[in-house]
Design a protein around this motif. Structure first.
Motif, short mmCIF file in Angstrom:
data_model
loop_
_atom_site.label_atom_id
_atom_site.label_comp_id
_atom_site.label_asym_id
_atom_site.label_seq_id
_atom_site.Cartn_x
_atom_site.Cartn_y
_atom_site.Cartn_z
N ARG A 23 0.84 -1.20 0.00
CA ARG A 23 0.00 0.00 0.00
C ARG A 23 0.87 1.24 0.00
O ARG A 23 1.97 1.23 0.50
N GLY A 24 0.35 2.32 -0.55
CA GLY A 24 1.07 3.58 -0.53
C GLY A 24 2.32 3.50 -1.37
O GLY A 24 2.53 2.56 -2.12
N ARG A 55 6.97 -1.72 3.58
CA ARG A 55 7.01 -0.76 2.48
C ARG A 55 8.40 -0.56 1.93
O ARG A 55 8.63 0.35 1.13
N ARG A 75 -0.19 0.67 9.79
CA ARG A 75 -0.26 0.72 8.32
C ARG A 75 -0.66 2.11 7.85
O ARG A 75 -0.09 2.64 6.89
N ARG A 76 -1.63 2.70 8.53
CA ARG A 76 -2.06 4.05 8.13
C ARG A 76 -0.94 5.06 8.30
O ARG A 76 -0.72 5.94 7.45
N ASP A 93 1.51 4.69 5.62
CA ASP A 93 0.98 5.30 4.39
C ASP A 93 1.26 6.80 4.37
O ASP A 93 1.67 7.36 3.35
N ARG A 94 0.99 7.46 5.50
CA ARG A 94 1.20 8.92 5.58
C ARG A 94 2.68 9.26 5.43
O ARG A 94 3.05 10.24 4.80
#
Ligand code: C5P
Length: 214
Positions: free
Chosen positions: A2-3, A47, A203-204, A207-208
């Protein structure tokens, strides 16, 4: 995945409590489990970031692909952080003790009245990191509060000179549990997040971070 990718980025993460010895058998500690910090280290490594995780005394497994440095005291945690620099980002999740004790060399004995603890301030690792010439480009602190969580975190963000504060509502059963209530406080406003699993908070946040550094 993600991201954006965080490959070629180095992120320093601190996690867990510190233990401050009183004598050879006793120490001052706190209820931090390390779960949120370890989940953040894991999410960043997923990531593609190179992650250095400076961990206080916890028994959690090291997330895949993460370089872990185990420490006990706040002063050891500070030294391990400086040794890990430079970093593109730091996420300071550890619940660092605010004071240490000049430890007794022998076990304190009862009988002669209660001993006084000679408490001395610990380094504020996050504030010192914010003031260094090699300050990471994106510096993120946590603020564990039980009341006026966002307002206190907004004040802390400015006071400590950091980019983001994760305002952590630790009222209730957050410490040691698997879910968390946090809000992301930035200079341009605050994102209110619902109660989430600590893994999902991680995870959030990753992402940021990726949106800024990727
Ligand atoms: O001021 P307060 O302790 O609430 O700030 C919390 C933030 O500062 C967290 O990110 C924590 O990891 C960091 N901190 C630190 N060194 C200390 C105290 C707190 O890095 N001695």
């Amino acid at each position: 995945q993600r991201g954006g990718s965080l490959s070629a980025r180095h992120v320093l993460v601190t996690a867990g409590p510190t233990h401050e010895p009183i004598d050879p058998v006793r120490y001052i500690a706190n209820r931090s489990s390390g779960k949120q910090g370890f989940a953040i280290a894991a999410a960043l490594a997923e990531r593609g970031a190179r992650v250095t995780l400076v961990a206080g005394p916890v028994t959690l497994p090291t997330p895949p692909g993460v370089t872990r440095v185990d420490v006990t005291t706040a002063r050891e945690m500070a030294a391990a952080c400086w040794a890990a620099l430079p970093a593109d980002c730091a996420v300071m999740v550890a619940a660092v003790a605010d004071w240490h004790v000049a430890p007794a060399e022998q076990k304190l004995k009862k009988g002669a009245g209660a001993p006084a603890l000679d408490l001395r301030p610990n380094p504020d690792i996050l504030a010192e990191l914010a003031a260094r010439a090699d300050r990471p480009r994106l510096l993120i602190g946590f603020a564990a509060e039980t009341e006026q969580v966002v307002a206190q975190a907004e004040a802390k963000r400015a006071r400590k000179g950091v980019d983001w504060i994760v305002a952590n509502d630790v009222s209730g059963d957050v410490m040691g549990g698997d879910s968390n209530t946090v809000h992301l406080v930035r200079a341009d406003g605050t994102e209110q997040w619902e109660r989430l699993a600590k893994v999902e908070v991680a995870r959030r946040l990753a992402d940021r971070i990726a949106a800024v550094l990727a």
